[in-house]
Design a protein around this motif. Structure first.
Motif, PDB file in Angstrom:
ATOM      1  N   SER A 193      -1.450 -16.521 -12.007  1.00  0.00           N
ATOM      2  CA  SER A 193      -2.682 -15.729 -11.905  1.00  0.00           C
ATOM      3  C   SER A 193      -3.427 -15.920 -10.586  1.00  0.00           C
ATOM      4  CB  SER A 193      -3.610 -16.067 -13.066  1.00  0.00           C
ATOM      5  OG  SER A 193      -3.909 -17.454 -13.082  1.00  0.00           O
ATOM      6  N   ASN A 194      -3.095 -16.956  -9.829  1.00  0.00           N
ATOM      7  CA  ASN A 194      -3.751 -17.103  -8.528  1.00  0.00           C
ATOM      8  C   ASN A 194      -3.054 -16.265  -7.451  1.00  0.00           C
ATOM      9  OD1 ASN A 194      -1.494 -18.851  -8.619  1.00  0.00           O
ATOM     10  ND2 ASN A 194      -2.270 -19.994  -6.863  1.00  0.00           N
ATOM     11  N   ILE A 195      -1.921 -15.681  -7.812  1.00  0.00           N
ATOM     12  CA  ILE A 195      -1.196 -14.795  -6.894  1.00  0.00           C
ATOM     13  C   ILE A 195      -1.405 -13.337  -7.292  1.00  0.00           C
ATOM     14  CG2 ILE A 195       1.077 -14.165  -6.000  1.00  0.00           C
ATOM     15  CD1 ILE A 195       0.104 -16.847  -5.004  1.00  0.00           C
ATOM     16  N   ILE A 196      -1.228 -13.047  -8.565  1.00  0.00           N
ATOM     17  CA  ILE A 196      -1.443 -11.690  -9.068  1.00  0.00           C
ATOM     18  C   ILE A 196      -2.684 -11.669  -9.962  1.00  0.00           C
ATOM     19  CG2 ILE A 196      -0.510  -9.820 -10.485  1.00  0.00           C
ATOM     20  CD1 ILE A 196       0.815 -10.049  -7.786  1.00  0.00           C
ATOM     21  N   TYR A 197      -3.716 -11.030  -9.465  1.00  0.00           N
ATOM     22  CA  TYR A 197      -4.974 -10.841 -10.195  1.00  0.00           C
ATOM     23  C   TYR A 197      -5.394  -9.390  -9.931  1.00  0.00           C
ATOM     24  CZ  TYR A 197      -6.315 -12.361  -5.493  1.00  0.00           C
ATOM     25  OH  TYR A 197      -6.409 -12.519  -4.139  1.00  0.00           O
ATOM     26  N   PRO A 198      -6.470  -8.899 -10.522  1.00  0.00           N
ATOM     27  CA  PRO A 198      -6.766  -7.448 -10.422  1.00  0.00           C
ATOM     28  C   PRO A 198      -6.628  -6.843  -9.025  1.00  0.00           C
ATOM     29  CG  PRO A 198      -8.249  -8.464 -11.980  1.00  0.00           C
ATOM     30  CD  PRO A 198      -7.435  -9.587 -11.409  1.00  0.00           C
ATOM     31  N   GLU A 199      -7.169  -7.493  -8.028  1.00  0.00           N
ATOM     32  CA  GLU A 199      -7.123  -6.921  -6.683  1.00  0.00           C
ATOM     33  C   GLU A 199      -5.704  -6.864  -6.137  1.00  0.00           C
ATOM     34  OE1 GLU A 199      -8.998  -7.635  -2.203  1.00  0.00           O
ATOM     35  OE2 GLU A 199      -9.615  -8.898  -3.884  1.00  0.00           O
ATOM     36  N   THR A 200      -4.957  -7.964  -6.233  1.00  0.00           N
ATOM     37  CA  THR A 200      -3.593  -7.976  -5.699  1.00  0.00           C
ATOM     38  C   THR A 200      -2.654  -7.112  -6.536  1.00  0.00           C
ATOM     39  OG1 THR A 200      -3.128 -10.025  -6.924  1.00  0.00           O
ATOM     40  CG2 THR A 200      -3.830 -10.250  -4.634  1.00  0.00           C
ATOM     41  N   LEU A 201      -2.929  -7.028  -7.845  1.00  0.00           N
ATOM     42  CA  LEU A 201      -2.119  -6.146  -8.679  1.00  0.00           C
ATOM     43  C   LEU A 201      -2.312  -4.691  -8.269  1.00  0.00           C
ATOM     44  CD1 LEU A 201      -0.267  -5.656 -11.082  1.00  0.00           C
ATOM     45  CD2 LEU A 201      -2.282  -5.665 -12.560  1.00  0.00           C
ATOM     46  N   ALA A 202      -3.558  -4.336  -7.980  1.00  0.00           N
ATOM     47  CA  ALA A 202      -3.832  -2.973  -7.533  1.00  0.00           C
ATOM     48  C   ALA A 202      -3.140  -2.677  -6.210  1.00  0.00           C
ATOM     49  CB  ALA A 202      -5.337  -2.776  -7.392  1.00  0.00           C
ATOM     50  N   ASN A 203      -3.144  -3.653  -5.306  1.00  0.00           N
ATOM     51  CA  ASN A 203      -2.468  -3.474  -4.030  1.00  0.00           C
ATOM     52  C   ASN A 203      -0.967  -3.294  -4.210  1.00  0.00           C
ATOM     53  OD1 ASN A 203      -4.837  -3.700  -2.569  1.00  0.00           O
ATOM     54  ND2 ASN A 203      -4.662  -5.912  -2.318  1.00  0.00           N
ATOM     55  N   GLN A 204      -0.383  -4.090  -5.087  1.00  0.00           N
ATOM     56  CA  GLN A 204       1.048  -3.970  -5.369  1.00  0.00           C
ATOM     57  C   GLN A 204       1.357  -2.629  -6.001  1.00  0.00           C
ATOM     58  OE1 GLN A 204       3.582  -5.876  -4.619  1.00  0.00           O
ATOM     59  NE2 GLN A 204       2.486  -7.612  -3.757  1.00  0.00           N
ATOM     60  N   ALA A 205       0.494  -2.181  -6.900  1.00  0.00           N
ATOM     61  CA  ALA A 205       0.708  -0.900  -7.558  1.00  0.00           C
ATOM     62  C   ALA A 205       0.706   0.250  -6.540  1.00  0.00           C
ATOM     63  CB  ALA A 205      -0.365  -0.663  -8.615  1.00  0.00           C
ATOM     64  N   LYS A 206      -0.185   0.170  -5.551  1.00  0.00           N
ATOM     65  CA  LYS A 206      -0.218   1.183  -4.493  1.00  0.00           C
ATOM     66  C   LYS A 206       1.067   1.179  -3.688  1.00  0.00           C
ATOM     67  CE  LYS A 206      -5.253   1.195  -3.844  1.00  0.00           C
ATOM     68  NZ  LYS A 206      -6.366   0.900  -2.910  1.00  0.00           N
TER      69      LYS A 206
END
Length: 204
Positions: free
Chosen positions: A191-204
């Motif tokens: 969770s310190n690598i993938i959290y809402p902000e980074t998940l959104a970036n990955q999704a983009k």
């Protein structure tokens, strides 16, 4: 792992996978291997509880009369009951059984079967898809791993009639598998690598 499709000629070396139908009925490729083994495959099957049912498997090391390292006999069940998901499950089972056994190349023989609704190219593509999905592993944060636990399989060679069609069909499934792997990597991260902000970036 590289997946390739080629004409249905059984190899003389390496690891080979052949199918057997329910009630120990040999497929054409299994019959050819049995002939090379001078009946050794049939004897090995009769000496075991293997009956060719779905999910069953039998491994023969250093088959007599051949230079093959390992023969993996996969149960197919009844030909008329074989569905795409069955072939995907078979592909996953083959990878699970042989992916870390030391063989760099594994050949899988796919035969045309009477009463089967799938042609060899379709069977091959589905099986390859299942093997690809099963090959996923997430070792990004592992610091130690035994050599014997590491995948050794570099190339899965699928032998079938209409191999060009199988290659074309698999190309689309390969893209789906890539998406599945991308998702698996995301959910495997802490969770310190993938959290809402980074998940959104990955999704983009």
């Amino acid at each position: 792992m590289k997946i390739v499709f080629s004409k249905p000629d059984l190899p003389n070396t390496g690891a080979l996978v052949v199918g057997v139908l329910q009630n120990r009925k040999l497929t054409p490729s299994a019959k050819l291997l049995d002939n090379r083994m001078k009946g050794g495959l049939s004897r090995a099957i009769k000496a075991s509880r293997f009956r060719g049912e779905k999910g069953q498997a039998l491994t023969i090391l250093a088959p007599v009369g051949t230079k093959i390292d390992r023969a993996f006999v996969a149960g197919l069940g009844r030909a008329k009951d074989i569905k795409p998901l069955d072939m995907q499950t078979l592909g996953g089972g083959i990878y699970a059984a042989l992916g870390s056994k030391g063989n760099k190349t594994v050949a899988v023989a796919i035969d045309a079967l009477e009463e089967c609704a799938l042609n060899p190219a379709e069977m091959a593509a589905e099986m390859a898809y299942g093997a690809r999905l099963r090959s996923f592993h997430f070792d990004k944060y592992r610091t130690k791993k035994k050599k014997t636990d590491k995948p050794s399989l570099n190339t899965l060679r699928i032998l079938c009639g209409g191999f060009s069609k199988a290659k074309t069909t698999f190309a689309g499934k390969e893209k789906v598998a890539a998406g599945v792997f991308f998702t698996r990597h995301l959910v495997s991260e802490p969770s310190n690598i993938i959290y809402p902000e980074t998940l959104a970036n990955q999704a983009k």
